[in-house]
Design a protein around this motif. Structure first.
Motif, PDB file in Angstrom:
ATOM      1  N   LEU A 128       0.840  -1.215   0.000  1.00 45.91           N
ATOM      2  CA  LEU A 128       0.000   0.000   0.000  1.00 45.91           C
ATOM      3  C   LEU A 128       0.865   1.251   0.000  1.00 45.91           C
ATOM      4  CD1 LEU A 128      -2.837   1.313   0.235  1.00 45.91           C
ATOM      5  CD2 LEU A 128      -2.556   1.209   2.730  1.00 45.91           C
ATOM      6  N   ASN A 152       2.236   4.697   0.464  1.00 41.11           N
ATOM      7  CA  ASN A 152       1.427   5.856   0.852  1.00 41.11           C
ATOM      8  C   ASN A 152       0.097   5.918   0.113  1.00 41.11           C
ATOM      9  OD1 ASN A 152       1.821   7.182  -1.586  1.00 41.11           O
ATOM     10  ND2 ASN A 152       3.644   8.258  -0.865  1.00 41.11           N
ATOM     11  N   GLY A 153      -0.202   4.856  -0.617  1.00 42.53           N
ATOM     12  CA  GLY A 153      -1.558   4.697  -1.159  1.00 42.53           C
ATOM     13  C   GLY A 153      -1.773   5.246  -2.559  1.00 42.53           C
ATOM     14  N   GLU A 175      -0.170  -5.163   3.311  1.00 34.20           N
ATOM     15  CA  GLU A 175       0.883  -4.231   3.738  1.00 34.20           C
ATOM     16  C   GLU A 175       1.345  -4.642   5.128  1.00 34.20           C
ATOM     17  OE1 GLU A 175       2.624  -1.352   2.367  1.00 34.20           O
ATOM     18  OE2 GLU A 175       3.614  -1.857   4.238  1.00 34.20           O
ATOM     19  N   ARG A 176       2.654  -4.471   5.349  1.00 30.69           N
ATOM     20  CA  ARG A 176       3.203  -4.804   6.660  1.00 30.69           C
ATOM     21  C   ARG A 176       2.553  -3.952   7.749  1.00 30.69           C
ATOM     22  NH1 ARG A 176       8.288  -6.790   6.781  1.00 30.69           N
ATOM     23  NH2 ARG A 176       8.958  -5.526   5.037  1.00 30.69           N
ATOM     24  N   ASP A 197       3.695  -4.053  -5.845  1.00 33.45           N
ATOM     25  CA  ASP A 197       4.553  -2.861  -5.786  1.00 33.45           C
ATOM     26  C   ASP A 197       5.297  -2.968  -4.459  1.00 33.45           C
ATOM     27  OD1 ASP A 197       5.672  -0.464  -6.545  1.00 33.45           O
ATOM     28  OD2 ASP A 197       3.945   0.762  -5.986  1.00 33.45           O
ATOM     29  N   ILE A 198       6.271  -3.858  -4.426  1.00 33.04           N
ATOM     30  CA  ILE A 198       6.824  -4.331  -3.148  1.00 33.04           C
ATOM     31  C   ILE A 198       8.256  -3.886  -2.903  1.00 33.04           C
ATOM     32  CG2 ILE A 198       5.296  -6.339  -3.225  1.00 33.04           C
ATOM     33  CD1 ILE A 198       7.750  -8.039  -4.002  1.00 33.04           C
ATOM     34  N   GLY A 199       8.846  -3.244  -3.881  1.00 37.19           N
ATOM     35  CA  GLY A 199      10.256  -2.861  -3.772  1.00 37.19           C
ATOM     36  C   GLY A 199      10.494  -1.861  -2.658  1.00 37.19           C
ATOM     37  N   THR A 200      11.590  -2.078  -1.930  1.00 38.96           N
ATOM     38  CA  THR A 200      11.894  -1.167  -0.825  1.00 38.96           C
ATOM     39  C   THR A 200      13.238  -0.463  -1.032  1.00 38.96           C
ATOM     40  OG1 THR A 200      12.830  -3.048   0.350  1.00 38.96           O
ATOM     41  CG2 THR A 200      10.586  -2.407   0.934  1.00 38.96           C
TER      42      THR A 200
END
Ligand code: SAM
Length: 164
Positions: free
Chosen positions: A37, A39-40, A59-60, A101-104
């Motif tokens: 998620l 910032n949405g 989302e974590r 959309d999981i990239g950190t």
């Protein structure tokens, strides 16, 4: 390419691909999954372009803009590796679109995470569903489609589920 151009390119690609997917799934019944998620931003766009679909968010920890937080019944909180199997128990394979959309920022970590969650995501998807991912997933190479010339091939990956 400047970092500003890079961000613009990434966000523009996401918007184009999400809007393309709406058309592809229009004859398939089922839910939509947003993994990451953040910032949405992309969740907000998905609910704008898919107003009649149920959109479940993974989302974590929720840290989104207050206007972009789904109702609790549409949230799966915690690590994907725990929340995806739980969601499968609840929903089964009923999703027609997933946006990963999981990239950190840590490429190796994000790639490893993507490979780990790939089978868990697939369990939730219907045949012919579309999965859009910010990470390439090697195990899904047989499902890779790249129908959009305008999208940089190494930035966003589009898969069409083919259940064996
Ligand atoms: C690139 S951001 C998402 C951006 C968001 N789609 C947007 O448009 O604002 C990635 C998100 O994935 C989440 N995330 C990364 N690894 C996770 C994991 N193992 N379990 C749950 N969430 C995770 C992070 O907390 C982060 O919010």
């Amino acid at each position: 390419m400047s970092r500003l151009d890079s961000v613009i390119r990434r966000l523009t690609s996401q918007k184009i691909v999400l809007e393309w997917a709406v058309d592809i799934i229009r004859y398939l019944d089922g839910t939509v999954l947003e993994l990451g998620l953040g910032n949405g931003r992309t969740y907000d766009h998905l609910r704008e372009i898919l107003p009649d679909r149920d959109i479940y968010v993974f989302e974590r920890e929720i840290a989104a803009h207050p206007d972009c937080i789904p109702e609790k019944s549409f949230q799966y909180l915690g690590d994907f590796r725990d929340s995806l199997p739980f969601a499968h128990q609840v929903m089964g394979a009923n999703s027609v679109l997933a946006h990963l959309d999981i990239g950190t920022g840590e490429k190796q970590v994000s790639m490893q995470l993507a490979e780990q969650i790939a089978p868990l995501v697939l369990d939730l998807m219907k045949d012919r569903a579309i999965i859009i991912s910010d990470q390439e997933i090697e195990g899904w190479s047989y499902m890779l489609i790249q129908p959009l010339e305008s999208i940089p091939k190494d930035r966003i990956f589009i898969y069409q589920v083919a259940k064996k």
